[in-house]
Design a protein around this motif. Structure first.
Motif, PDB file in Angstrom:
ATOM      1  N   ALA A  96       0.790  -1.096   0.024  1.00 24.63           N
ATOM      2  CA  ALA A  96      -0.182   0.060   0.019  1.00 24.63           C
ATOM      3  C   ALA A  96       0.795   1.246   0.094  1.00 24.63           C
ATOM      4  CB  ALA A  96      -1.082  -0.001   1.085  1.00 24.63           C
ATOM      5  N   LEU A  97       2.041   1.379   0.703  1.00 27.33           N
ATOM      6  CA  LEU A  97       2.995   2.329   0.840  1.00 27.33           C
ATOM      7  C   LEU A  97       3.805   2.570  -0.618  1.00 27.33           C
ATOM      8  CD1 LEU A  97       4.108   2.075   4.372  1.00 27.33           C
ATOM      9  CD2 LEU A  97       2.876   3.996   3.595  1.00 27.33           C
ATOM     10  N   TRP A  98       4.165   1.530  -1.029  1.00 32.80           N
ATOM     11  CA  TRP A  98       4.845   1.672  -2.241  1.00 32.80           C
ATOM     12  C   TRP A  98       4.100   1.961  -3.407  1.00 32.80           C
ATOM     13  CZ3 TRP A  98       8.571  -3.332  -1.823  1.00 32.80           C
ATOM     14  CH2 TRP A  98       9.351  -3.040  -0.820  1.00 32.80           C
ATOM     15  N   THR A  99       2.781   1.404  -3.467  1.00 32.87           N
ATOM     16  CA  THR A  99       2.111   1.760  -4.708  1.00 32.87           C
ATOM     17  C   THR A  99       1.180   2.686  -4.700  1.00 32.87           C
ATOM     18  OG1 THR A  99       0.229   0.391  -3.989  1.00 32.87           O
ATOM     19  CG2 THR A  99       2.079  -0.737  -5.152  1.00 32.87           C
ATOM     20  N   GLU A 100       1.449   3.426  -3.336  1.00 34.58           N
ATOM     21  CA  GLU A 100       0.247   4.520  -2.995  1.00 34.58           C
ATOM     22  C   GLU A 100      -1.337   4.470  -3.307  1.00 34.58           C
ATOM     23  OE1 GLU A 100       1.880   8.288  -4.242  1.00 34.58           O
ATOM     24  OE2 GLU A 100       3.608   8.176  -3.117  1.00 34.58           O
TER      25      GLU A 100
END
Length: 409
Positions: A96-100
């Motif tokens: 979730a953080l990496w792909t926003e």
């Protein structure tokens, strides 16, 4: 002394001895690098003395050229069964953080009202150190928030940034507490991005706090940890007015006090500044942001004063401060657990192992997931297993040692 063998269990000194031997470094050379006597190194390695201060732990890691995790059993810490739900959720949080949030959607996002409510509930779970319940909530909240930031406009977009600031701060704090500092830093970057978008001082303070917390756990990074806290506090102070802003500024000063103590300095100026912010709370404006830190207040300042004294290896001061604070005044189980941990550490430093055990058991009862994962607790319990009388080691202390991972279960 008990019948517990010095080379059983897991303690920092044992790792120091093993790594030093692999490096071909003598005890005297290591002692010279750290600035201690050879006898002190020998006592750490033999388990006769616990490594119970950040300064010594970081110095040993630097001198040996390893991470703190190499000395504390970082990877094993992640296997704590009481928080397995959190650790199983980390890959999804990472995605979730990496792909926003630009991943396969599973359905329509929650409304902003629902998302704001979920973010506030998650923040409370983190404060209560219920990581098992918190973990599975984080990735879906992040994904929904990012989707709003892509699609919403106007007031809805501004509100989505505010919700992201809260979620990202909660995520950074939880990841740091459970042993994922690099991913915690990524979450703090997202909180900073949200802070820049909404311009709120509370979000900026929360971001600086998260970054400073991560750096506090890194050898050689204490000056940077202090700079994040001090510089941000100074920059935002003139604009702090709302309740959330006062709370987060106060926490920045508390963080600065602990880093200062860990560096061997005087934490009192920052503790006094935090106390001043606590006095402002009754008169602060409510504000519109959901980003808060309701644990901040006079009781929390008193608790951090105890922690700073412990960091400076002043057990008598810790025990003098303890009666001035009722744990019932502390607003969260994690804070109440910390109160008893500091008392336990202080008693152990005075070789009062029975009262130390009693305090640590009360801490574990208040926040088991948090306390069982604390390096200081594991190191202290392992030391007591090697030093206390047999009637302690075969009873509650022995069972606690298994629960915190100081000895094999």
């Amino acid at each position: 002394m008990s019948d517990y063998e010095p080379d059983e269990g897991r303690f920092v000194g044992r790792q120091v001895r093993a790594i030093r031997a692999r490096r071909g470094i003598s005890q005297q050379v290591l002692a010279d690098r750290v600035g201690l006597s050879r006898g002190a190194i020998a006592k750490y390695e033999n388990g006769e003395r616990p490594v119970d201060s950040r300064r010594v732990l970081y110095a040993l890691a630097q001198a040996l050229g390893v991470t703190v995790g190499d000395l504390t059993g970082h990877e094993q810490d992640k296997l704590d069964p009481s928080a397995a739900g959190f650790h199983m959720s980390v890959p999804d949080i990472e995605t979730a953080l990496w792909t926003e949030g630009n991943a396969t959607p599973t359905g329509p996002p929650r409304t902003l009202d629902e998302l704001a409510t979920a973010a506030q509930h998650a923040a409370k779970l983190r404060i209560d150190t219920d990581y098992a319940a918190l973990g599975p909530m984080i990735a879906p909240m992040l994904t929904d928030c990012y989707r709003y930031l892509r699609d919403a406009t106007g007031a809805d977009r501004d509100r989505a940034w505010d919700v992201l600031a809260t979620i990202a701060h909660t995520t950074a704090a939880a990841l740091k507490a459970r042993g994922y500092p690099a991913l915690s830093w990524t979450a703090a970057q997202q909180a900073e991005r949200a802070a820049e978008a909404i311009g709120g001082t509370a979000a900026l303070a929360a971001t600086a706090f998260a970054r400073s917390q991560v750096l506090l756990a890194r050898p050689g990074s204490l000056p940077s940890a202090l700079a994040y806290a001090e510089d941000t506090a100074e920059r935002i102070a003139p604009d702090v007015r709302t309740l959330g802003e006062v709370e987060t500024l106060g926490m920045l000063h508390l963080q600065a006090s602990l880093v200062t103590a860990a560096m061997g300095g005087d934490p009192e100026p920052h503790l006094a500044a935090a106390a001043e912010q606590a006095d402002r709370l009754p008169h602060a404006e409510p504000g519109t942001s959901i980003l808060r830190n309701p644990t901040f207040g006079k009781a929390n300042v008193a608790l951090w004063r105890m922690s700073a004294a412990m960091e400076r290896r002043e057990p008598g001061q810790v025990l003098r401060l303890a009666p001035t604070l009722s744990p019932a005044e502390l607003p969260a189980e994690g804070r109440r657990a910390q109160y008893f941990v500091e008392i336990g550490r202080a008693y152990a430093m005075q070789r009062n192992y029975r009262d130390s055990l009693y305090a640590l058991l009360r801490a574990e009862h208040a926040a088991p997931q948090h306390v069982r994962n604390m390096t200081h607790v594991r190191e202290l319990v392992g030391h007591m297993m090697r030093s206390a009388r047999s009637e302690l080691t075969t009873g509650e202390l022995g069972r606690l040692a298994q629960r915190v991972g100081a000895v094999p279960a």
